[in-house]
Design a protein around this motif. Structure first.
Motif, PDB file in Angstrom:
ATOM      1  N   ASP A   1       0.822  -1.204   0.000  1.00 30.63           N
ATOM      2  CA  ASP A   1       0.000   0.000   0.000  1.00 30.63           C
ATOM      3  C   ASP A   1       0.861   1.262   0.000  1.00 30.63           C
ATOM      4  O   ASP A   1       0.611   2.197  -0.737  1.00 30.63           O
ATOM      5  CB  ASP A   1      -0.928   0.045   1.205  1.00 30.63           C
ATOM      6  N   TYR A   2       1.865   1.271   0.868  1.00 34.01           N
ATOM      7  CA  TYR A   2       2.751   2.424   0.959  1.00 34.01           C
ATOM      8  C   TYR A   2       4.064   2.002   1.587  1.00 34.01           C
ATOM      9  O   TYR A   2       4.168   0.948   2.211  1.00 34.01           O
ATOM     10  CB  TYR A   2       2.113   3.565   1.759  1.00 34.01           C
ATOM     11  N   LEU A   3       5.086   2.861   1.397  1.00 34.84           N
ATOM     12  CA  LEU A   3       6.382   2.659   2.035  1.00 34.84           C
ATOM     13  C   LEU A   3       6.539   3.763   3.075  1.00 34.84           C
ATOM     14  O   LEU A   3       5.571   4.449   3.402  1.00 34.84           O
ATOM     15  CB  LEU A   3       7.496   2.634   0.982  1.00 34.84           C
ATOM     16  N   PHE A   4       7.723   3.986   3.596  1.00 32.52           N
ATOM     17  CA  PHE A   4       7.841   4.817   4.783  1.00 32.52           C
ATOM     18  C   PHE A   4       7.549   6.303   4.585  1.00 32.52           C
ATOM     19  O   PHE A   4       7.286   7.003   5.550  1.00 32.52           O
ATOM     20  CB  PHE A   4       9.208   4.608   5.444  1.00 32.52           C
ATOM     21  N   GLU A   5       7.579   6.806   3.363  1.00 33.16           N
ATOM     22  CA  GLU A   5       7.191   8.188   3.075  1.00 33.16           C
ATOM     23  C   GLU A   5       6.323   8.184   1.825  1.00 33.16           C
ATOM     24  O   GLU A   5       6.529   7.356   0.926  1.00 33.16           O
ATOM     25  CB  GLU A   5       8.413   9.085   2.902  1.00 33.16           C
ATOM     26  N   PRO A   6       5.375   9.106   1.713  1.00 33.86           N
ATOM     27  CA  PRO A   6       4.399   9.045   0.616  1.00 33.86           C
ATOM     28  C   PRO A   6       4.994   9.137  -0.786  1.00 33.86           C
ATOM     29  O   PRO A   6       4.413   8.606  -1.726  1.00 33.86           O
ATOM     30  CB  PRO A   6       3.486  10.239   0.878  1.00 33.86           C
ATOM     31  N   ASP A   7       6.141   9.786  -0.948  1.00 38.57           N
ATOM     32  CA  ASP A   7       6.712   9.934  -2.294  1.00 38.57           C
ATOM     33  C   ASP A   7       7.533   8.723  -2.736  1.00 38.57           C
ATOM     34  O   ASP A   7       7.925   8.628  -3.896  1.00 38.57           O
ATOM     35  CB  ASP A   7       7.594  11.191  -2.370  1.00 38.57           C
TER      36      ASP A   7
END
Length: 136
Positions: free
Chosen positions: A118-124
């Motif tokens: 879904d996501y990694l440690f920061e949105p970018d």
């Protein structure tokens, strides 16, 4: 050479990676998840999956070199890609192909997994790469 790659008969052929790697060395190198950041932490290629794959693999190469290894010593690559969909494979592979010669990434690649998250440690951050290598 401490790693021998193969894709045995009976396994899916013509994929961009080998199915099997046999390492015979005694030193294990584990490169933690690398992302598209420069040495000062500045983001590279915001919103561009191919561009982020390029930089993450460059950073992985730097980590390997720091341990005296290269991609020819790698027995396993793991890619984590945010919001994965099969339609993204062309953009993903474009990044791999763009940087492969520069960093010495063999084609086909060592055994690899691509895991959608879904996501990694920061949105970018769109992609993260881990590598495991074996040295003599």
């Amino acid at each position: 050479m401490s790693v021998i790659y193969s894709s045995p008969e009976g396994m899916t052929q013509h994929v961009p990676y080998h199915h099997v790697a046999v390492g015979t060395g005694s030193r294990h190198v584990h490169v933690s998840g690398q992302i598209a950041r420069l040495v000062d932490g500045a983001p590279v290629a915001p919103g561009d999956l191919a561009g982020q794959v390029v930089q993450a693999l460059r950073n992985t190469a730097i980590g390997l070199a720091g341990a005296g290894a290269t991609f020819s010593d790698v027995v396993r690559l793991t890619f984590y890609v945010t919001h994965w969909a099969p339609e993204k494979i062309a953009e993903f592979m474009a990044g791999v192909e763009q940087v492969a010669v520069e960093i010495g990434l063999p084609t086909p690649m060592p055994p690899a997994s691509l895991i959608g998250v879904d996501y990694l440690f920061e949105p970018d951050v769109l992609v993260e790469v881990e590598a495991t290598a074996i040295l003599d």
